[in-house]
Design a protein around this motif. Structure first.
Motif, PDB file in Angstrom:
ATOM      1  N   CYS A  89       0.767  -1.287   0.067  1.00  0.00           N
ATOM      2  CA  CYS A  89      -0.034  -0.252   0.148  1.00  0.00           C
ATOM      3  C   CYS A  89       0.928   1.337  -0.086  1.00  0.00           C
ATOM      4  O   CYS A  89       0.554   2.400  -0.461  1.00  0.00           O
ATOM      5  CB  CYS A  89      -0.761  -0.085   1.300  1.00  0.00           C
ATOM      6  SG  CYS A  89      -2.267  -0.985   1.230  1.00  0.00           S
ATOM      7  N   VAL A  90       1.962   1.240   0.683  1.00  0.00           N
ATOM      8  CA  VAL A  90       2.976   2.423   0.754  1.00  0.00           C
ATOM      9  C   VAL A  90       4.220   2.280   0.335  1.00  0.00           C
ATOM     10  O   VAL A  90       4.503   2.911  -0.481  1.00  0.00           O
ATOM     11  CB  VAL A  90       2.660   2.630   2.421  1.00  0.00           C
ATOM     12  CG1 VAL A  90       3.675   3.949   2.904  1.00  0.00           C
ATOM     13  CG2 VAL A  90       1.336   2.537   2.891  1.00  0.00           C
ATOM     14  N   ASP A  91       5.047   1.538   0.957  1.00  0.00           N
ATOM     15  CA  ASP A  91       6.593   1.483   0.548  1.00  0.00           C
ATOM     16  C   ASP A  91       6.686   1.324  -0.960  1.00  0.00           C
ATOM     17  O   ASP A  91       7.402   1.994  -1.715  1.00  0.00           O
ATOM     18  CB  ASP A  91       7.343   0.351   1.398  1.00  0.00           C
ATOM     19  CG  ASP A  91       6.871   0.380   2.913  1.00  0.00           C
ATOM     20  OD1 ASP A  91       6.040   0.459   3.175  1.00  0.00           O
ATOM     21  OD2 ASP A  91       7.909   0.517   3.617  1.00  0.00           O
ATOM     22  N   ARG A  92       5.800   0.436  -1.624  1.00  0.00           N
ATOM     23  CA  ARG A  92       6.069   0.372  -3.209  1.00  0.00           C
ATOM     24  C   ARG A  92       5.876   1.534  -3.986  1.00  0.00           C
ATOM     25  O   ARG A  92       6.611   1.644  -4.734  1.00  0.00           O
ATOM     26  CB  ARG A  92       4.886  -0.728  -3.367  1.00  0.00           C
ATOM     27  CG  ARG A  92       4.458  -1.215  -4.630  1.00  0.00           C
ATOM     28  CD  ARG A  92       3.661  -2.081  -4.838  1.00  0.00           C
ATOM     29  NE  ARG A  92       3.488  -2.909  -5.988  1.00  0.00           N
ATOM     30  CZ  ARG A  92       2.851  -2.474  -6.979  1.00  0.00           C
ATOM     31  NH1 ARG A  92       1.812  -1.400  -6.896  1.00  0.00           N
ATOM     32  NH2 ARG A  92       3.002  -3.083  -8.274  1.00  0.00           N
ATOM     33  N   ALA A 103      -2.067  10.210  -1.057  1.00  0.00           N
ATOM     34  CA  ALA A 103      -2.581   9.008  -0.720  1.00  0.00           C
ATOM     35  C   ALA A 103      -4.089   9.020  -0.204  1.00  0.00           C
ATOM     36  O   ALA A 103      -4.948   8.149  -0.641  1.00  0.00           O
ATOM     37  CB  ALA A 103      -1.749   8.036   0.138  1.00  0.00           C
ATOM     38  N   ILE A 104      -4.066   9.928   0.824  1.00  0.00           N
ATOM     39  CA  ILE A 104      -5.422  10.054   1.816  1.00  0.00           C
ATOM     40  C   ILE A 104      -5.644  11.480   1.856  1.00  0.00           C
ATOM     41  O   ILE A 104      -4.847  12.208   2.329  1.00  0.00           O
ATOM     42  CB  ILE A 104      -5.221   9.439   2.976  1.00  0.00           C
ATOM     43  CG1 ILE A 104      -5.000   7.845   2.858  1.00  0.00           C
ATOM     44  CG2 ILE A 104      -6.559   9.551   3.837  1.00  0.00           C
ATOM     45  CD1 ILE A 104      -4.961   7.088   4.163  1.00  0.00           C
ATOM     46  N   ALA A 296      -7.766  -4.936  -4.329  1.00  0.00           N
ATOM     47  CA  ALA A 296      -6.996  -4.291  -5.162  1.00  0.00           C
ATOM     48  C   ALA A 296      -7.656  -4.359  -6.563  1.00  0.00           C
ATOM     49  O   ALA A 296      -7.894  -3.388  -7.459  1.00  0.00           O
ATOM     50  CB  ALA A 296      -5.401  -4.547  -5.120  1.00  0.00           C
ATOM     51  N   GLN A 297      -7.670  -5.733  -7.044  1.00  0.00           N
ATOM     52  CA  GLN A 297      -8.164  -5.741  -8.171  1.00  0.00           C
ATOM     53  C   GLN A 297      -9.516  -5.479  -8.605  1.00  0.00           C
ATOM     54  O   GLN A 297      -9.748  -4.980  -9.694  1.00  0.00           O
ATOM     55  CB  GLN A 297      -7.883  -7.598  -8.645  1.00  0.00           C
ATOM     56  CG  GLN A 297      -7.805  -7.789 -10.170  1.00  0.00           C
ATOM     57  CD  GLN A 297      -9.379  -8.280 -10.667  1.00  0.00           C
ATOM     58  OE1 GLN A 297     -10.205  -8.566  -9.524  1.00  0.00           O
ATOM     59  NE2 GLN A 297      -9.538  -8.463 -11.789  1.00  0.00           N
ATOM     60  N   TYR A 330      -7.470  -0.704   1.767  1.00  0.00           N
ATOM     61  CA  TYR A 330      -6.840  -1.722   1.084  1.00  0.00           C
ATOM     62  C   TYR A 330      -7.072  -2.002  -0.358  1.00  0.00           C
ATOM     63  O   TYR A 330      -5.990  -2.285  -0.973  1.00  0.00           O
ATOM     64  CB  TYR A 330      -7.111  -3.076   1.857  1.00  0.00           C
ATOM     65  CG  TYR A 330      -6.627  -2.965   3.219  1.00  0.00           C
ATOM     66  CD1 TYR A 330      -5.283  -2.702   3.569  1.00  0.00           C
ATOM     67  CD2 TYR A 330      -7.302  -3.272   4.392  1.00  0.00           C
ATOM     68  CE1 TYR A 330      -4.830  -2.729   4.902  1.00  0.00           C
ATOM     69  CE2 TYR A 330      -6.789  -3.438   5.644  1.00  0.00           C
ATOM     70  CZ  TYR A 330      -5.706  -3.205   5.951  1.00  0.00           C
ATOM     71  OH  TYR A 330      -5.208  -2.848   7.161  1.00  0.00           O
ATOM     72  N   GLY A 331      -8.188  -1.606  -0.875  1.00  0.00           N
ATOM     73  CA  GLY A 331      -8.221  -1.880  -2.201  1.00  0.00           C
ATOM     74  C   GLY A 331      -7.359  -0.674  -2.928  1.00  0.00           C
ATOM     75  O   GLY A 331      -7.416  -0.401  -4.356  1.00  0.00           O
ATOM     76  N   MET A 332      -7.784   0.726  -2.284  1.00  0.00           N
ATOM     77  CA  MET A 332      -7.291   1.860  -2.995  1.00  0.00           C
ATOM     78  C   MET A 332      -5.759   2.067  -3.031  1.00  0.00           C
ATOM     79  O   MET A 332      -5.333   2.602  -4.258  1.00  0.00           O
ATOM     80  CB  MET A 332      -8.100   3.099  -2.370  1.00  0.00           C
ATOM     81  CG  MET A 332      -9.420   2.975  -2.303  1.00  0.00           C
ATOM     82  SD  MET A 332     -10.354   2.207  -3.660  1.00  0.00           S
ATOM     83  CE  MET A 332     -10.058   3.824  -4.563  1.00  0.00           C
ATOM     84  N   LEU A 333      -5.114   2.024  -1.927  1.00  0.00           N
ATOM     85  CA  LEU A 333      -3.840   2.470  -1.832  1.00  0.00           C
ATOM     86  C   LEU A 333      -3.089   1.684  -2.755  1.00  0.00           C
ATOM     87  O   LEU A 333      -1.962   2.350  -3.616  1.00  0.00           O
ATOM     88  CB  LEU A 333      -3.237   2.452  -0.340  1.00  0.00           C
ATOM     89  CG  LEU A 333      -3.908   3.439   0.625  1.00  0.00           C
ATOM     90  CD1 LEU A 333      -3.465   2.948   1.888  1.00  0.00           C
ATOM     91  CD2 LEU A 333      -3.703   4.786   0.202  1.00  0.00           C
TER      92      LEU A 333
END
Ligand code: WT7
Length: 659
Positions: A89-92, A103-104, A296-297, A330-333
């Motif tokens: 969600c974040v580091d990537r 992000a938010i 996410a998908q 979880y699906g958005m980030l």
């Protein structure tokens, strides 16, 4: 049959994919129905190939050895792989050079003179999440420990969830509208030793006393050793020395470095409690890789998310429900599309709160519930008309069947007849969408959630599991595993099997009645168990009944759902009183009982109607005749306010054969 269901059966207006959408959204994920059918076939015939391809797009420590292992009712996905949800969600996003992107976006209440706004980039998130994760560790939280989160809609809620995911501590978020007994049940069931909360939360200018509810709950929870408190409302609260810590004291002093735990694909990511047909809520288990990839998908495909196309996604749900878990966080980030969190209520400071937000933040995707749409309709067209809604590209709904009148109103007044509507059918248990139109692809019919999502082998069957012909009502089932499916009910294997896998052997049963039309489109007809859907929130009738009988005046209670203009389903309670209970008029007792249920469960469970009766109508085998009660509640049977034994006996005899 209710009027809305009758009108749905006759509904056949078809809305072709919107040209405006197709030209403004960016590349279309699934451009036409032919492609949808091909992809759907592949997802069912070769789930390993289909999901394996999608999973390659995520960051892994160890690649998986096998995409799916199915040993009914247990499914394992991405077996042997290791990953971390927070890292994806974040580091990537930071590793790929997008650390400074939004992000938010959070908008708070109070809103005057201007709303308070916070914008968190991926770099901000990384710092705050890492510090929070280190704060949790400093309180002794270890991998595998369940962290309870009972907060309002503040950015720290999403930060806390991601911090848990980072260190492998499953979270259990409790909706901030629940009362303290609900906290006690959930904390005990999860064996959680820590609660993260806020001093209070704003709603319509009032303060919801979250910390006070936690304090009350903790009187019965000696196992809770630490409470971490975000200051939001500055309301006076008691801090218990040794147990309670202010977030602003503990978190900012922590190191901003916290490595991600390398989690196995099937490690628990979170528990989320939901109502079932017994009085006790069930802790639905979602695990790491399957849930991450499925949410996410589905977010990417159902909402056609394209990073860097100036998309801004606004889901109006509270993160305390699965909708917020999956489609705010979880699906958005992982899709790198800014996601909005808002605090407050849709009609405060005025009925145009959402439309002013859409204009202010140039929202492109707006996702809400039919109950909210019916409220917007009632408040009047002038509220959306005051604002510039031209940024909107796509609308979504979720939570209950949408009546065609509300669909058309939403389409015309909010979507200005150019935005597709995705009516997304899913459940806490399914993790993400299971039946939904794809925008720019699937023609829509108001009231139908249309076609199954990729990998979802949905069908309408009878109790033997035989698929029914078009337009025959039956049970909604899913015949194969999918990555986002629940992996169990926390601590209750027998209930998991009994609830989902027994009624139609070998298939997952959703608990909804449904039919498919000649186009193959699904129409959800509502719950077939003792669960009612009040304003898109699931409540067990038994939960409300047990709250009622815990009041000293009540001997027995039966609760049924009745049609409600805004809520979809309202709550009617039939109550028999103790002969020893004296001293209150019917009206004041009714009020007392309504308050009592609010205190036991929360405002969403407050009955809309309470009838006192001498006796509840039962069949010879002792089952409460709910259908009769429902008819009485909606006025189909004439009875006085206080129904007598004789009345019920007469009605019951007349109707017994129906039950
Ligand atoms: C139940 C699940 C999933 C997020 C919100 C509710 C009903 C949900 C739809 C829809 C018809 C719907 C079903 C389902 N439901 N979405 N689009 N059309 N019915 O989650 O609390 O787990 O409730 O909500 O009855 O079983 P939940």
């Amino acid at each position: 049959m209710s009027d809305s269901i009758t009108s749905m059966l006759q509904e056949n207006r078809l809305f072709e994919p919107s040209e405006h959408f197709r030209t403004h959204i960016g590349p279309i994920a699934v451009p036409d129905l032919k492609t949808y059918h091909e992809m759907y076939r592949k997802s069912i015939d070769d789930p390993g190939g289909f999901w394996g391809e999608i999973a390659k797009d995520f960051d892994w420590y160890q690649p998986w050895e096998k995409v799916v292992e199915w040993n009914l009712p247990d499914a394992k996905w991405f077996v042997g792989g290791t990953t971390n949800v927070c890292a994806n969600c974040v580091d990537r996003q930071i590793k790929r050079g997008h650390g400074d992107e939004l992000a938010i976006l959070w908008e708070g209440e109070p809103c005057s003179p201007d709303p308070e706004i916070r914008r968190l980039t991926y770099l901000d998130l990384l710092r705050e999440v890492s510090q929070t994760a280190n704060a949790l560790k400093s309180m002794g939280v270890k991998r595998g420990d369940v962290v309870t989160i009972y907060m309002g809609m503040v950015p720290e809620l999403a930060i806390a969830m991601l911090a848990c995911a980072r260190i492998g501590a499953p979270h259990s978020v409790i909706f901030g509208g629940f009362a303290s007994p609900a906290i006690v049940d959930r904390v005990q069931d999860a064996q959680s030793k820590i609660i993260i909360t806020c001093d209070g939360s704003w709603r319509r200018g009032q303060i919801v006393a979250l910390k006070k509810n936690v304090d009350d709950a903790c009187e019965k929870l000696p196992e809770v050793k630490n409470v971490l408190v975000v200051r939001r409302t500055q309301s006076p609260i008691t801090m218990h020395a040794g147990r309670d810590h202010w977030w602003h004291d503990l978190v900012p002093t922590q190191s901003p470095e916290c490595p991600c735990e390398e989690m196995n694909s099937e490690d628990l990511l979170f528990l989320l409690y939901t109502s079932g047909s017994t009085g006790k809520p069930k802790g639905i288990c979602h695990t790491t890789a399957g849930y991450m990839i499925y949410t996410a998908q589905t977010a990417r495909v159902t909402f056609n998310l394209v990073p860097k196309h100036n998309h801004v996604f606004f889901c109006t749900a509270d993160i305390g429900w699965i909708t917020g878990h999956s489609y705010i966080v979880y699906g958005m980030l992982p899709n790198r599309v800014p996601t909005i969190m808002y605090e407050g209520a849709p009609n405060f400071p005025a009925e145009d709160r959402f439309w002013s937000m859409v204009a202010r933040h140039k929202v492109t995707h707006f996702y809400t519930a039919p109950t909210a749409i019916r409220a917007f309709m009632k408040w009047g067209d002038e509220h959306p008309r005051k604002h510039d809604l031209s940024s909107l590209l796509l609308l979504g709904t979720v939570g209950e069947p949408i009546n065609p009148e509300a669909w058309i109103w939403y389409h015309q007044n909010i979507g200005q007849s150019r935005c597709p509507i995705v009516d997304t059918m899913w459940q806490t248990e399914t993790g993400g969408h299971i039946i939904t139109p794809l925008p720019g692809c699937t023609p829509t019919v108001p009231g139908s959630c249309t076609l199954p999502a990729f990998g979802i082998d949905a069908a309408v069957v009878n109790e033997k599991g035989e698929e029914l012909p078009a337009n025959h009502g039956g049970l909604l089932v899913i015949r194969r595993p999918w990555p986002g499916m629940l992996r169990g009910i926390h601590g209750d294997r027998a209930r998991f099997i009994e609830t989902y896998w027994t009624k139609v052997p070998g298939m997952y049963i959703a608990g909804d009645g449904a039919r498919r039309d000649e186009r193959g489109y699904f129409w959800i007809m509502g719950r077939i168990d003792d669960v009612i859907n009040v304003s898109g929130h699931r409540l067990g009738t038994m939960e409300v009944e047990s709250a009622l009988v815990s009041h000293p005046a009540v001997v027995e209670a039966a609760v049924v759902g009745i049609p409600h203009e805004i809520k979809g389903t309202g709550i009617a309670a039939f109550v028999t009183l103790s002969p020893h209970f004296k001293g209150a008029t019917d009206d004041s007792l009714r009020k007392q009982l309504m308050e009592h249920v609010t205190k036991e469960i929360g405002p969403i469970a407050r009955p809309d109607m309470i009838r006192f009766t001498m006796l509840l109508p039962k069949t010879r085998s002792g089952k409460i005749m709910r259908r009769l009660l429902r008819d009485i509640a909606v006025g189909k049977e004439s009875t006085q306010d206080t129904t007598t034994l004789e009345d019920f006996n007469a009605l019951a005899k007349l109707r017994e054969s129906d039950e």
